[in-house]
Design a protein around this motif. Sequence first.
Motif, PDB file in Angstrom:
ATOM      1  N   ARG A 106      -3.482   3.004  -1.848  1.00 52.13           N
ATOM      2  CA  ARG A 106      -3.143   1.614  -2.079  1.00 52.13           C
ATOM      3  C   ARG A 106      -1.818   1.495  -2.709  1.00 52.13           C
ATOM      4  N   THR A 136       6.358  -5.743  -7.861  1.00 48.84           N
ATOM      5  CA  THR A 136       5.727  -4.785  -7.151  1.00 48.84           C
ATOM      6  C   THR A 136       4.734  -3.982  -7.916  1.00 48.84           C
ATOM      7  N   CYS A 143       1.475  -0.307  -1.297  1.00 49.39           N
ATOM      8  CA  CYS A 143       2.333  -1.355  -2.176  1.00 49.39           C
ATOM      9  C   CYS A 143       3.388  -1.067  -2.533  1.00 49.39           C
ATOM     10  N   SER A 174       1.437  -9.285  -2.138  1.00 47.00           N
ATOM     11  CA  SER A 174       1.775  -7.833  -2.088  1.00 47.00           C
ATOM     12  C   SER A 174       0.229  -7.024  -2.216  1.00 47.00           C
ATOM     13  N   ASP A 175      -0.511  -7.458  -3.172  1.00 48.01           N
ATOM     14  CA  ASP A 175      -1.651  -6.629  -3.414  1.00 48.01           C
ATOM     15  C   ASP A 175      -2.639  -6.985  -2.221  1.00 48.01           C
ATOM     16  N   SER A 227      -1.276  -4.554   0.658  1.00 47.77           N
ATOM     17  CA  SER A 227      -1.314  -3.214   0.685  1.00 47.77           C
ATOM     18  C   SER A 227      -3.051  -2.881   0.936  1.00 47.77           C
ATOM     19  N   VAL A 238      -3.801  -4.197  -7.751  1.00 48.03           N
ATOM     20  CA  VAL A 238      -4.324  -3.125  -6.568  1.00 48.03           C
ATOM     21  C   VAL A 238      -5.381  -2.263  -7.135  1.00 48.03           C
TER      22      VAL A 238
END
Length: 529
Positions: free
Chosen positions: A475, A268, A479, A452-453, A456, A275
Amino acid sequence: MSVAGENEPENIIEPITTYEMGSDNIRPFGLDIHNPVFVISSLVIIAFVLLALMFQEASAEFFGWLRPTLTSQFDWFLVISVDIMLLFCLVLIVLPVGSVRIGGKDAKPDYSYAGWIAMMFAAGIGIGLLFFGVLEPVYYQFSEGGNASPLGIDQSLPGNEYVGVVGTIHHWGLAGWCVYAVVGLTLAIFAYNKGLPMTLRSAFYPILGERIWGWWGHTIDILAVFATLFGLTTSLGLGAQQIAAGLNEVFGLEQTPALTVFLIIGITIVALGSVLMGMDKGVKRLSEINMVMAVALFLFVLFVTGVGTAIARYGSVMVDYVQLLPALSNPFGREDTSFFHGWTTFYWAWWIAWSPFVGMFIARISKGRTVREFILCALIAPTLVCALWMSTFGGAAIDMLNTGGAEGVKATVIDSYKPEGALFGLLKELPLYGIVAPIALILIVIFFVTSSDSGSLVIDTITAGGKMDAPVVQRIFWCTLEGLVAIALLLGGGLAALQGAAVSTGIPFTIVVLLMCYTVYQALKTEPR
């Protein structure tokens, strides 16, 4: 600013370019928050994380009950709904509205074909191909007593050697991608052609008119946030478990819940970096790296297991898939309950829960494409590629098992169900394991990061009222929260909790996607071709 009177959704025929979010947006600490959606979504999800971590045993029991209950009670609804979505997409390809261009007649694509398809695949497929590519075909083919065989087909009879692959293609083919295509096309048309914000509420302007700016719209977007988050965290949890299994296989690290939690936290943090870099520098570059590495892994398995054999197998399973598709798409009178309830209805709920994420993501990158081009690339092409992957990996494992090999696959799928280790069980049977296995591990990590990105970015867009340039702090918040939800679900019930959460949000969101079929067609009829 109002563009139509109350109860006048027919005014959608003209592009809407004067919309402003107005007082619904608040900006504490420089943030750009769509007040009710952000606040309610974030508070409910934070409360869920805390409760799941505080009452892990109760959570495990609840989610263990939830998934099978929902998939057995709503099986007919999910299957019929997905059938409708698939027929709708196929019809759009041949109708005159297929020539409508996303963004208007003169719109140009923002990305090359290679970049566009790479991002679409990375978002829509993600970790799933690596997790299920070996596991699923083998499980269906060699389930005890054939109880997980698609349609109850006897796998031991000649001609049924790859029925497990056919069942897998059904889940990862047309039926799955049609859901993404409906949501993605709808969001793209209403955002780029009608001038509305790129958020789920915009799709309901033909039905609700100006009421989409009120609590009707807030409710739709909040439901989309929940569906996206739980659909996404299911993939993140699966990815973390597979990475832990890979570390155990390659480096001998003990596979423990603590390791899985550490992996989610670490990856993460890596996703946060992507991100911060944004769509073009972060997500696009990682997606292209993903594609190169995935193609390299595929070609390696293809050549070492036999190109001729793989091509013949692919042709055979595709013919069987087309022939069995009507029966596999029928929810009534099914006797293959283990396959139907344990896998098919779960997948349909998961794809629908995942659809706001994938749909909004592919909508954002598809400006300048025609409707026909969009559906063909978002429906037909991924089906063919997914089928090729599943046929190559799963089919090779089946061939090895039939000749007494693939002990690693047998140990993780048949003897004791440890699905996260199935891919590495196959790779053990192939040359250069010490090189290929770490590469596969890196590929899983990158798929984890891109999921994940990308997720988000999508959730942030929804909670910011459809704005695609919300502050970076938001963001980062989403995330981070995705990682926390994945941890809470894994500790509070493991795989069953991940799947139960996805199903519980996917079923109500099915109604939303069905209505999108109607609203996007109404919008397309008014567009110049």
